[in-house]
Design a protein around this motif. Structure first.
Motif, PDB file in Angstrom:
ATOM      1  N   MET A   1       0.829  -1.205   0.000  1.00 47.15           N
ATOM      2  CA  MET A   1       0.000   0.000   0.000  1.00 47.15           C
ATOM      3  C   MET A   1       0.861   1.252   0.000  1.00 47.15           C
ATOM      4  N   ASP A   2       0.423   2.285   0.665  1.00 50.92           N
ATOM      5  CA  ASP A   2       1.167   3.540   0.675  1.00 50.92           C
ATOM      6  C   ASP A   2       2.360   3.501   1.625  1.00 50.92           C
ATOM      7  N   TYR A   3       2.618   2.353   2.243  1.00 50.06           N
ATOM      8  CA  TYR A   3       3.778   2.202   3.123  1.00 50.06           C
ATOM      9  C   TYR A   3       5.046   1.935   2.319  1.00 50.06           C
ATOM     10  N   PHE A   4       4.892   1.528   1.075  1.00 48.96           N
ATOM     11  CA  PHE A   4       5.998   1.148   0.211  1.00 48.96           C
ATOM     12  C   PHE A   4       7.073   2.233   0.160  1.00 48.96           C
ATOM     13  N   ASP A   5       6.665   3.467   0.117  1.00 46.64           N
ATOM     14  CA  ASP A   5       7.619   4.574   0.015  1.00 46.64           C
ATOM     15  C   ASP A   5       8.237   4.971   1.353  1.00 46.64           C
ATOM     16  N   HIS A   6       7.893   4.261   2.415  1.00 44.82           N
ATOM     17  CA  HIS A   6       8.395   4.599   3.753  1.00 44.82           C
ATOM     18  C   HIS A   6       9.334   3.537   4.316  1.00 44.82           C
ATOM     19  N   VAL A   7       9.846   2.677   3.443  1.00 42.32           N
ATOM     20  CA  VAL A   7      10.771   1.639   3.885  1.00 42.32           C
ATOM     21  C   VAL A   7      12.005   1.669   2.991  1.00 42.32           C
ATOM     22  N   SER A   8      13.161   1.498   3.618  1.00 44.10           N
ATOM     23  CA  SER A   8      14.416   1.440   2.875  1.00 44.10           C
ATOM     24  C   SER A   8      14.618   0.012   2.359  1.00 44.10           C
ATOM     25  N   ILE A   9      14.768  -0.131   1.045  1.00 45.19           N
ATOM     26  CA  ILE A   9      14.918  -1.441   0.413  1.00 45.19           C
ATOM     27  C   ILE A   9      16.251  -1.485  -0.324  1.00 45.19           C
ATOM     28  N   THR A  10      17.024  -2.541  -0.030  1.00 41.79           N
ATOM     29  CA  THR A  10      18.269  -2.778  -0.752  1.00 41.79           C
ATOM     30  C   THR A  10      18.167  -4.135  -1.421  1.00 41.79           C
ATOM     31  N   ARG A  11      18.424  -4.151  -2.720  1.00 40.71           N
ATOM     32  CA  ARG A  11      18.415  -5.413  -3.467  1.00 40.71           C
ATOM     33  C   ARG A  11      19.849  -5.879  -3.665  1.00 40.71           C
ATOM     34  N   HIS A  12      20.049  -7.200  -3.507  1.00 41.49           N
ATOM     35  CA  HIS A  12      21.373  -7.806  -3.668  1.00 41.49           C
ATOM     36  C   HIS A  12      21.286  -8.863  -4.759  1.00 41.49           C
ATOM     37  N   ALA A  13      22.273  -8.930  -5.630  1.00 35.45           N
ATOM     38  CA  ALA A  13      22.261  -9.852  -6.767  1.00 35.45           C
ATOM     39  C   ALA A  13      22.227 -11.313  -6.344  1.00 35.45           C
ATOM     40  N   ASP A  14      22.826 -11.620  -5.192  1.00 35.53           N
ATOM     41  CA  ASP A  14      22.868 -13.000  -4.713  1.00 35.53           C
ATOM     42  C   ASP A  14      23.322 -13.012  -3.250  1.00 35.53           C
ATOM     43  N   TRP A  15      23.443 -14.196  -2.688  1.00 38.67           N
ATOM     44  CA  TRP A  15      23.826 -14.364  -1.285  1.00 38.67           C
ATOM     45  C   TRP A  15      25.190 -13.741  -0.995  1.00 38.67           C
ATOM     46  N   GLU A  16      26.153 -13.972  -1.880  1.00 44.08           N
ATOM     47  CA  GLU A  16      27.509 -13.455  -1.662  1.00 44.08           C
ATOM     48  C   GLU A  16      27.508 -11.920  -1.641  1.00 44.08           C
ATOM     49  N   ALA A  17      26.776 -11.310  -2.539  1.00 45.88           N
ATOM     50  CA  ALA A  17      26.696  -9.845  -2.568  1.00 45.88           C
ATOM     51  C   ALA A  17      26.024  -9.329  -1.293  1.00 45.88           C
ATOM     52  N   PHE A  18      25.002 -10.024  -0.829  1.00 42.98           N
ATOM     53  CA  PHE A  18      24.317  -9.643   0.414  1.00 42.98           C
ATOM     54  C   PHE A  18      25.285  -9.685   1.587  1.00 42.98           C
ATOM     55  N   ARG A  19      26.024 -10.785   1.739  1.00 41.14           N
ATOM     56  CA  ARG A  19      26.937 -10.909   2.877  1.00 41.14           C
ATOM     57  C   ARG A  19      28.062  -9.889   2.797  1.00 41.14           C
ATOM     58  N   ALA A  20      28.551  -9.607   1.607  1.00 44.28           N
ATOM     59  CA  ALA A  20      29.629  -8.634   1.453  1.00 44.28           C
ATOM     60  C   ALA A  20      29.174  -7.229   1.838  1.00 44.28           C
ATOM     61  N   ALA A  21      27.903  -6.921   1.609  1.00 50.80           N
ATOM     62  CA  ALA A  21      27.390  -5.571   1.841  1.00 50.80           C
ATOM     63  C   ALA A  21      26.699  -5.394   3.185  1.00 50.80           C
ATOM     64  N   THR A  22      26.430  -6.493   3.886  1.00 58.66           N
ATOM     65  CA  THR A  22      25.589  -6.412   5.083  1.00 58.66           C
ATOM     66  C   THR A  22      26.304  -6.979   6.300  1.00 58.66           C
ATOM     67  N   PRO A  23      26.799  -6.106   7.167  1.00 62.65           N
ATOM     68  CA  PRO A  23      27.436  -6.603   8.393  1.00 62.65           C
ATOM     69  C   PRO A  23      26.376  -7.059   9.395  1.00 62.65           C
ATOM     70  N   GLY A  24      26.823  -7.706  10.423  1.00 59.76           N
ATOM     71  CA  GLY A  24      25.922  -8.115  11.501  1.00 59.76           C
ATOM     72  C   GLY A  24      25.678  -9.606  11.502  1.00 59.76           C
ATOM     73  N   ARG A  25      25.212 -10.063  12.634  1.00 59.37           N
ATOM     74  CA  ARG A  25      24.901 -11.478  12.804  1.00 59.37           C
ATOM     75  C   ARG A  25      23.627 -11.813  12.038  1.00 59.37           C
ATOM     76  N   VAL A  26      23.652 -12.917  11.311  1.00 64.07           N
ATOM     77  CA  VAL A  26      22.470 -13.394  10.616  1.00 64.07           C
ATOM     78  C   VAL A  26      21.680 -14.276  11.578  1.00 64.07           C
ATOM     79  N   VAL A  27      20.412 -13.908  11.783  1.00 59.13           N
ATOM     80  CA  VAL A  27      19.494 -14.700  12.595  1.00 59.13           C
ATOM     81  C   VAL A  27      18.469 -15.279  11.630  1.00 59.13           C
ATOM     82  N   LEU A  28      18.577 -16.570  11.380  1.00 61.49           N
ATOM     83  CA  LEU A  28      17.700 -17.237  10.438  1.00 61.49           C
ATOM     84  C   LEU A  28      16.442 -17.715  11.147  1.00 61.49           C
ATOM     85  N   LEU A  29      15.310 -17.315  10.618  1.00 66.15           N
ATOM     86  CA  LEU A  29      14.034 -17.817  11.130  1.00 66.15           C
ATOM     87  C   LEU A  29      13.683 -19.047  10.315  1.00 66.15           C
ATOM     88  N   THR A  30      13.603 -20.205  10.970  1.00 65.78           N
ATOM     89  CA  THR A  30      13.392 -21.461  10.274  1.00 65.78           C
ATOM     90  C   THR A  30      12.613 -22.436  11.138  1.00 65.78           C
TER      91      THR A  30
END
Length: 154
Positions: free
Chosen positions: A48-77
């Motif tokens: 809805m109109d919330y779309f413009d109120h969130v910061s979205i970063t797209r990553h080409a793949d898992w490796e690009a995500f990990r290279a660009a995103t510091p912090g501990r990964v908490v996997l919900l599974t």
């Protein structure tokens, strides 16, 4: 705190997650490939109109995500060893959700610093990914004082 989606399949779920993240003031990472065209109207309709109120970063793949995103990964599974009620979150955590159809692959499970599951009734498989994301994100923000409007915001 961030929320990441690993190769999501369903645009409506992504839209609902974007809406929750906008309300909680939490950025979102999308790890490609996505299972739908990004310009899909259903993503915007669910967000809805919330779309413009969130910061979205797209990553080409898992490796690009990990290279660009510091912090501990908490996997919900659903195979998580730690129930959400016992998980200890940290402000810099990246909460990661697997894809709706396949979850997260073994290399993602191995990279996670914490694997969390939401306790639920026996013999039931899982919550909708957008509901699970909101429940987990709320608990993580509550623990770390990061809820918007909270007097204990970190």
């Amino acid at each position: 705190m961030r929320l990441a989606l690993y190769q999501p399949d369903i645009p409506g779920n992504v839209g609902a997650i974007l809406r929750s993240c906008a309300c909680f003031d939490v950025p979102v990472d999308l790890i490609e490939p996505l299972g739908f065209p990004w310009d899909d109207k259903r993503v915007r309709r669910a967000g809805m109109d919330y779309f413009d109120h969130v910061s979205i970063t797209r990553h080409a793949d898992w490796e690009a995500f990990r290279a660009a995103t510091p912090g501990r990964v908490v996997l919900l599974t659903s195979r998580g060893s730690v129930p959400l009620t016992e998980a200890a979150f940290e402000p810099g955590d990246v909460i990661l959700m697997g894809s709706e159809s396949a979850g997260a692959p073994p290399h993602v499970h191995e990279a996670a610093g914490l694997r969390v599951r939401i306790p639920m009734a026996p013999h039931l498989r899982s919550l909708n990914v957008s509901v699970a994301a909101a429940v987990t994100l709320f608990e993580a923000l509550r623990q770390t004082g990061g809820l918007p409007g909270s007097s204990h915001r970190a």
